[in-house]
Design a protein around this motif. Structure first.
Motif, short mmCIF file in Angstrom:
data_model
loop_
_atom_site.label_atom_id
_atom_site.label_comp_id
_atom_site.label_asym_id
_atom_site.label_seq_id
_atom_site.Cartn_x
_atom_site.Cartn_y
_atom_site.Cartn_z
N ASN A 167 0.78 -1.24 0.00
CA ASN A 167 0.00 0.00 0.00
C ASN A 167 0.81 1.29 0.00
O ASN A 167 0.31 2.33 -0.40
CB ASN A 167 -0.95 0.01 1.21
N TYR A 168 2.06 1.21 0.47
CA TYR A 168 2.84 2.44 0.65
C TYR A 168 4.25 2.30 0.09
O TYR A 168 4.78 1.20 -0.01
CB TYR A 168 2.92 2.79 2.15
N PRO A 169 4.87 3.42 -0.21
CA PRO A 169 6.25 3.37 -0.70
C PRO A 169 7.25 3.05 0.40
O PRO A 169 7.03 3.37 1.57
CB PRO A 169 6.49 4.78 -1.25
N TYR A 170 8.33 2.40 0.00
CA TYR A 170 9.44 2.05 0.89
C TYR A 170 10.69 2.20 0.03
O TYR A 170 10.87 1.45 -0.93
CB TYR A 170 9.29 0.61 1.37
N TYR A 171 11.51 3.19 0.32
CA TYR A 171 12.67 3.50 -0.51
C TYR A 171 13.97 3.32 0.26
O TYR A 171 14.01 3.49 1.47
CB TYR A 171 12.60 4.95 -1.01
N VAL A 172 15.01 3.02 -0.49
CA VAL A 172 16.36 3.01 0.06
C VAL A 172 17.22 3.98 -0.76
O VAL A 172 16.94 4.24 -1.93
CB VAL A 172 17.01 1.60 0.04
N ALA A 173 18.25 4.51 -0.11
CA ALA A 173 19.24 5.35 -0.76
C ALA A 173 20.55 4.57 -0.78
O ALA A 173 20.98 4.06 0.25
CB ALA A 173 19.43 6.66 0.01
N GLU A 174 21.16 4.48 -1.96
CA GLU A 174 22.41 3.74 -2.12
C GLU A 174 23.53 4.67 -2.58
O GLU A 174 23.28 5.62 -3.32
CB GLU A 174 22.28 2.66 -3.19
N ASP A 175 24.75 4.33 -2.17
CA ASP A 175 25.91 5.04 -2.70
C ASP A 175 26.31 4.41 -4.03
O ASP A 175 25.64 3.48 -4.52
CB ASP A 175 27.07 5.06 -1.70
N ASP A 176 27.39 4.89 -4.62
CA ASP A 176 27.80 4.38 -5.93
C ASP A 176 28.30 2.94 -5.90
O ASP A 176 28.47 2.31 -6.94
CB ASP A 176 28.85 5.30 -6.57
N LYS A 177 28.50 2.38 -4.70
CA LYS A 177 28.90 0.97 -4.56
C LYS A 177 27.71 0.09 -4.17
O LYS A 177 27.88 -1.05 -3.79
CB LYS A 177 30.02 0.84 -3.52
N GLN A 178 26.52 0.66 -4.24
CA GLN A 178 25.26 0.00 -3.92
C GLN A 178 25.14 -0.40 -2.44
O GLN A 178 24.47 -1.36 -2.10
CB GLN A 178 25.00 -1.20 -4.84
#
Length: 183
Positions: A54-65
């Protein structure tokens, strides 16, 4: 690290171990989270799957994932008349705080919630967490409630602050809630 060095994407169950690693110090060392035990990776995988229905769930990654932070929304209340109001949470690895990652995650979350017709976003903050309160104020949240003695952790009662942000300026009914899984 610049915020343009990070990539935001939808969380997956495969991210659960890195998300738990970010979340664990908040549980074990602070009153920021009201959980007493660090959840198992399997529990977090279930939470991710459940949230994404039902809702968004996001992650933030650096350039090495490597995952540097995560943010998600959830139901404020399960009764249908509340479904245009969501509760939000953001957690960032402690060594990367103040790098714009939380801001980028919240912007993505709010942009998606608008598409889902969510009008109000709430955040629950443990009183005394000045960093979180200032972060939310900076992003347009206003303090709307104070609840004393609401949680008990580390042998003491904790007070809670509720903060609210209205997404957009139009207060007309935007239409029915659209689950995140429809996107």
């Amino acid at each position: 690290m610049e915020t343009n060095d990070i990539t935001l994407r939808k969380a997956t169950v495969a991210d659960a171990d890195e998300i738990v690693a970010i979340y664990a110090p908040y549980v074990a060392e602070t009153t920021i989270s009201f959980e007493k035990e660090v959840p198992k990776v399997e529990e977090f995988a279930k939470r991710i799957t459940s949230t994404l229905q039902n809702y968004p769930y996001y992650v933030a990654e650096d350039d090495k994932q490597n995952i540097l932070g995560f943010a998600y929304a959830g139901a404020y209340n399960t009764r249908v008349c509340y479904n245009l109001t969501a509760e939000s949470s953001v957690y960032v690895k402690q060594y990367v705080a103040h790098k714009g990652i939380g801001t980028a995650l919240y912007q993505a979350l709010e942009n998606q919630l608008k598409k889902q017709h969510v009008v109000n976003v709430l955040s629950i903050i443990t009183a005394g967490n000045q960093q979180s309160e200032k972060f939310h104020q900076k992003h347009g949240f206003k303090r709307v409630g104070y609840f004393p003695h609401i949680g008990y952790k580390f042998g003491a009662w904790c007070d809670v602050i509720w903060m609210q942000k209205t997404l957009g300026s139009d207060q007309s009914y935007p239409g029915d809630f659209i689950p995140f899984s429809d996107f």
